[in-house]
Every structure is written in structure tokens, then in C-alpha cells.
Design an enzyme around this catalytic site. Sequence first.
Site, PDB file in Angstrom:
ATOM      1  N   GLU A 120    -100.716 -20.937   1.543  1.00 51.44           N
ATOM      2  CA  GLU A 120    -100.997 -19.771   2.373  1.00 51.44           C
ATOM      3  C   GLU A 120    -101.396 -18.606   1.472  1.00 51.44           C
ATOM      4  OE1 GLU A 120    -101.949 -17.085   4.784  1.00 51.44           O
ATOM      5  OE2 GLU A 120    -101.505 -19.097   5.575  1.00 51.44           O
ATOM      6  N   GLY A 146    -106.099 -22.393  -0.202  1.00 53.65           N
ATOM      7  CA  GLY A 146    -105.905 -23.821   0.009  1.00 53.65           C
ATOM      8  C   GLY A 146    -107.023 -24.689  -0.516  1.00 53.65           C
ATOM      9  N   ASP A 171    -107.030 -26.413   8.285  1.00 53.43           N
ATOM     10  CA  ASP A 171    -107.045 -25.666   9.554  1.00 53.43           C
ATOM     11  C   ASP A 171    -107.396 -24.210   9.252  1.00 53.43           C
ATOM     12  OD1 ASP A 171    -106.599 -24.669  12.110  1.00 53.43           O
ATOM     13  OD2 ASP A 171    -104.426 -24.532  11.799  1.00 53.43           O
TER      14      ASP A 171
END
Length: 289
Positions: A120, A146, A171
Amino acid sequence: MNYRHGFHAGNHADVLKHLVLVSLLDALKRKEAPFFVVDTHAGRGRYDLGGLQASRTGEAKAGIRKLWTLAASMPSPPPALARYLAAVADAQAGAPDSYPGSPLIVSQALRPQDRLAACELLPDEANALKGVLSHDPHSHVHARDGYTALKALLPPRDGATKFARALVLIDPPYEAQDEEYPLITGAVADALQRFPQGIFAVWYPIKQRPSLHPFFRKVATLPVKSALAIELLVRPDDSPLRMNGSGMLLLNPPWQIEKDIEPALKPLAQAMGESGASWRLTWLKQDKA
């Protein structure tokens, strides 16, 4: 990057994404061999559905809350749907009106031999995630980008332990809209060179379908055995102004996972869809062996 998932937690996209994620984790757990999970855009791990952000958009009302209402009237929901709802319920322990993020769902599914690396970039989100996962010695939070983290995390290992199996969940927030797709395909192509047997699960939004065609054509050229797109549309995909649905792209998916997920898609469309809601499974590439 200013994206905060709290505004969208528990919406129809989260439901599809996490239903597929739970199915993937269950497939990996059918074998005793350990597995490693990388979550490239992990978020804060848990979201308050009664909080300011979720209340401002109300997206959970048309998502998980509608699904809870439907599921309560179903005497026997499809197995994949039942397992997903059970995973959400488990993650609500101590926080009944909350919705779990992907890293919390993964963390609670891990066995002693499995590991999670949750990435994150935003400092406050990463700090919140560290608190959510503080109870789990098998989950580690990386406060970093990421995509670049994949270069360090694959091939997967934890100390001297090497992993032959891994799931990579990608995502992103899609703040850059169509500019995100080259970042995804570039990161996955590089990761496949490092770990070709990895399972990759990529979430993507659906507004107008033609905008996805270049991405799918590029995906079909990646060196994977199979590529499966699982989609849920809550309305027809003909409006560029709002998210009409979403999909999960699975690269090197577990064998016959579509048979586990497909029965759950119709109830999702019934629970959360408007007029013109639909679902589909499309093989972009399929290993016939």
C-alpha cells in the site's frame, strides 16, 4: 494519488472481486503445499459501512447490503457465494457494520505455512492496514508501490523458505483511466518472467466495452496457459459516465474454477443489478490439455 476505497467499500465491484478471491484461495488450499499472496494495492484492510465516506456515496446499499437481504431468503445459496458471505462475516468480528478489504480476507484464510505481502503506497492507509493485520504473523505490510514491489517479491520467498505457488492480486484505483492498462500488462509480463507459474487476478472496471478491447488483445499475447474474464454488469455497458460493472481477469487460473464461480453470478446479478444486468465468463486464452 487521492483515491480512498472507503467511498466504494462493499459495492458491486467489491462483491465480485472478493467472491472470486475467496474461490481462488479455497482452490489453493486444496493442496497442502504452501502458497504466497501478493496484494499490490491493498488499501486499509477494513472499512466502516456506517462511516462518513461510505455514507456519502451509499454504494454498499446497492452492493453487499442488497446481497445480504437476498442471501437471507435463500435456503441453499451456491457454495462459492456461501463461502464468500462466511468470509465477510468472519472478518466482521468486533466490527459488525464493516466490510473487509482484500488483505483481511486473505489473512484470515492463510494457514500456518502460507504468507501474505500486502503493498500500500499511501502512508495513512498502510498504517491502518498494519493495525488490522497486527494479529497475524504470516501477513506483512509493505508501504510501497505495488507494481515495483513485484520485482522484489517474485519469485516468492520468506527468509529461507521458497514458494512454488503464488497468487498476485492487482486491484488498482484506475485514477489514470486507460493509462492504467499498460502499467498492468507491463508489470504482469515482467512478473511472469520471474515466476511463470503464478496465478494473477486483475480487477478492472467496465464502462463502455470497446475500451477494454485493446487491453484484452494485449493480455492474449502474454505467456500464460489460460486467461479467463469473469464479469458482472449491474446495468448495460453503454454509458461512459459511470461504472456499469466490473470484471476479474484470471491468468493461469486454477483448474475448473469457473465451475465453482459461475453458479454464484446469477444471484449476484439478481441482488445488485438494475434493468439490463448480466454476467459473463469469457476465455481469452484456454489451455485445452
